[in-house]
Design an enzyme around this catalytic site. Sequence first.
Site, PDB file in Angstrom:
ATOM      1  N   LYS A  36       0.837  -1.210   0.000  1.00 51.73           N
ATOM      2  CA  LYS A  36       0.000   0.000   0.000  1.00 51.73           C
ATOM      3  C   LYS A  36       0.872   1.261   0.000  1.00 51.73           C
ATOM      4  O   LYS A  36       0.632   2.191  -0.756  1.00 51.73           O
ATOM      5  CB  LYS A  36      -0.927   0.025   1.228  1.00 51.73           C
ATOM      6  CG  LYS A  36      -1.916  -1.128   1.288  1.00 51.73           C
ATOM      7  CD  LYS A  36      -2.874  -0.991   2.458  1.00 51.73           C
ATOM      8  CE  LYS A  36      -2.199  -1.078   3.809  1.00 51.73           C
ATOM      9  NZ  LYS A  36      -1.526  -2.376   4.088  1.00 51.73           N
ATOM     10  N   ARG A  42     -10.289   0.232   8.570  1.00 55.93           N
ATOM     11  CA  ARG A  42      -9.710  -1.062   8.907  1.00 55.93           C
ATOM     12  C   ARG A  42     -10.771  -2.056   9.362  1.00 55.93           C
ATOM     13  O   ARG A  42     -10.482  -3.207   9.626  1.00 55.93           O
ATOM     14  CB  ARG A  42      -8.806  -0.818  10.073  1.00 55.93           C
ATOM     15  CG  ARG A  42      -7.370  -1.174  10.154  1.00 55.93           C
ATOM     16  CD  ARG A  42      -6.667  -1.653   8.995  1.00 55.93           C
ATOM     17  NE  ARG A  42      -5.338  -2.036   9.359  1.00 55.93           N
ATOM     18  CZ  ARG A  42      -4.263  -1.280   9.178  1.00 55.93           C
ATOM     19  NH1 ARG A  42      -4.356  -0.109   8.615  1.00 55.93           N
ATOM     20  NH2 ARG A  42      -3.090  -1.726   9.531  1.00 55.93           N
ATOM     21  N   ARG A  61      12.162  -5.066   5.339  1.00 60.26           N
ATOM     22  CA  ARG A  61      11.697  -3.668   5.259  1.00 60.26           C
ATOM     23  C   ARG A  61      12.439  -2.774   6.251  1.00 60.26           C
ATOM     24  O   ARG A  61      12.615  -3.111   7.407  1.00 60.26           O
ATOM     25  CB  ARG A  61      10.192  -3.587   5.547  1.00 60.26           C
ATOM     26  CG  ARG A  61       9.724  -2.139   5.686  1.00 60.26           C
ATOM     27  CD  ARG A  61       8.247  -1.956   5.502  1.00 60.26           C
ATOM     28  NE  ARG A  61       7.448  -2.609   6.508  1.00 60.26           N
ATOM     29  CZ  ARG A  61       6.119  -2.604   6.509  1.00 60.26           C
ATOM     30  NH1 ARG A  61       5.470  -1.976   5.547  1.00 60.26           N
ATOM     31  NH2 ARG A  61       5.444  -3.222   7.444  1.00 60.26           N
ATOM     32  N   ARG A  93      10.476  -1.737  11.696  1.00 59.63           N
ATOM     33  CA  ARG A  93       9.273  -1.564  12.512  1.00 59.63           C
ATOM     34  C   ARG A  93       9.175  -2.683  13.551  1.00 59.63           C
ATOM     35  O   ARG A  93       9.373  -3.845  13.220  1.00 59.63           O
ATOM     36  CB  ARG A  93       8.023  -1.574  11.609  1.00 59.63           C
ATOM     37  CG  ARG A  93       7.806  -0.244  10.924  1.00 59.63           C
ATOM     38  CD  ARG A  93       6.696  -0.210   9.923  1.00 59.63           C
ATOM     39  NE  ARG A  93       5.463  -0.883  10.263  1.00 59.63           N
ATOM     40  CZ  ARG A  93       4.377  -0.861   9.490  1.00 59.63           C
ATOM     41  NH1 ARG A  93       4.391  -0.176   8.345  1.00 59.63           N
ATOM     42  NH2 ARG A  93       3.290  -1.498   9.842  1.00 59.63           N
ATOM     43  N   ARG A 139      -0.947  -9.757  12.556  1.00 59.36           N
ATOM     44  CA  ARG A 139      -1.534  -8.670  11.740  1.00 59.36           C
ATOM     45  C   ARG A 139      -2.267  -9.252  10.531  1.00 59.36           C
ATOM     46  O   ARG A 139      -3.339  -8.776  10.153  1.00 59.36           O
ATOM     47  CB  ARG A 139      -0.433  -7.701  11.293  1.00 59.36           C
ATOM     48  CG  ARG A 139       0.098  -6.868  12.453  1.00 59.36           C
ATOM     49  CD  ARG A 139       1.446  -6.221  12.120  1.00 59.36           C
ATOM     50  NE  ARG A 139       1.408  -5.373  10.951  1.00 59.36           N
ATOM     51  CZ  ARG A 139       2.472  -5.114  10.189  1.00 59.36           C
ATOM     52  NH1 ARG A 139       3.649  -5.650  10.457  1.00 59.36           N
ATOM     53  NH2 ARG A 139       2.357  -4.331   9.152  1.00 59.36           N
TER      54      ARG A 139
END
Length: 224
Positions: free
Chosen positions: A17, A90, A125, A158, A169
């Site tokens: 995203k 969400r 990431r 993160r 998640r």
Amino acid sequence: MASKLRLIILGAPGSGKGTISSRIINEFKMAHISSGDILRSNIQQKTDLGLKVKDLISKGQLVTDDIITKVIIQELKKTKASWLLDGFPRNLNQCRILDNEKISIDRVINLEVPFEEITNRLKHRWIHPPSGRVYNLEFNPPKIPRKDDVTGEPLIQRPDDSEDVVLKRLNIYKQQIKPIIDFYSSKDLVETFTGRTSNYLWPLIKDNLIDFKNNKEASELKVQ
Ligand code: G5P
Ligand code: MG
């Protein structure tokens, strides 16, 4: 006159995203309103909001609807330009709140990327929290290792990208996504794009948005 576009981008954690959003906002010149970036920037600045949400986010849980909704509605109402909303809504309640606030949506871009691709990506990431810029050691590495390309500031990983939290998640996403898609499908707003990589998906999304924007502008001209 160019039309104002109000877009939502949906997709699982790690589906791209943020990556696709940065391409959309560069191409179509719009504001990027990312709920996750706003929350992470508050955590970094140790604001009251940041302190409230820090633990929940690092455990991979959603923050409460009242907290996030207030922040997002405020952002949307003060943004005069076209905008792209990333990370919100969400759940079905958040969809209804947007609707009740009479915030109209032009199009919902839904990314479908296989989960096994995602879990691998998130291990690599690195992010620059103040700007929300996202890197990946394999896909789009920074020019200097662990430094942001624009500011030279340090990148971080993160806390919610650890393997166990990513699984949590993804599970929350699986539970919440269907009612959201149903809600916007009933308004005929959803365009789904399926594929393994952002480079494959991006030209499809770009062409789709160009067509949509041209049609919207043509129909607005007719009305004038
Ligand atoms: P966020 O910040 O909204 P998520 O979990 O929805 O977080 P996330 O993790 O930010 O989504 P993304 O933006 O979909 O993922 O993906 P990305 O960052 O662009 O890409 C992932 C990685 O893959 C990057 O390293 C990128 O470079 C790389 N990549 C991209 N494309 C490719 C490719 O083609 N190939 C490869 N190899 N790599 C690629 O939400 C975080 C938390 O905030 C709270 C919640 O606690 C949430 O868990 N929150 C909310 N809580 C309640 N309600 C809300 N509305 C909330 N919004 C946020
Ligand atoms: Mg993101």
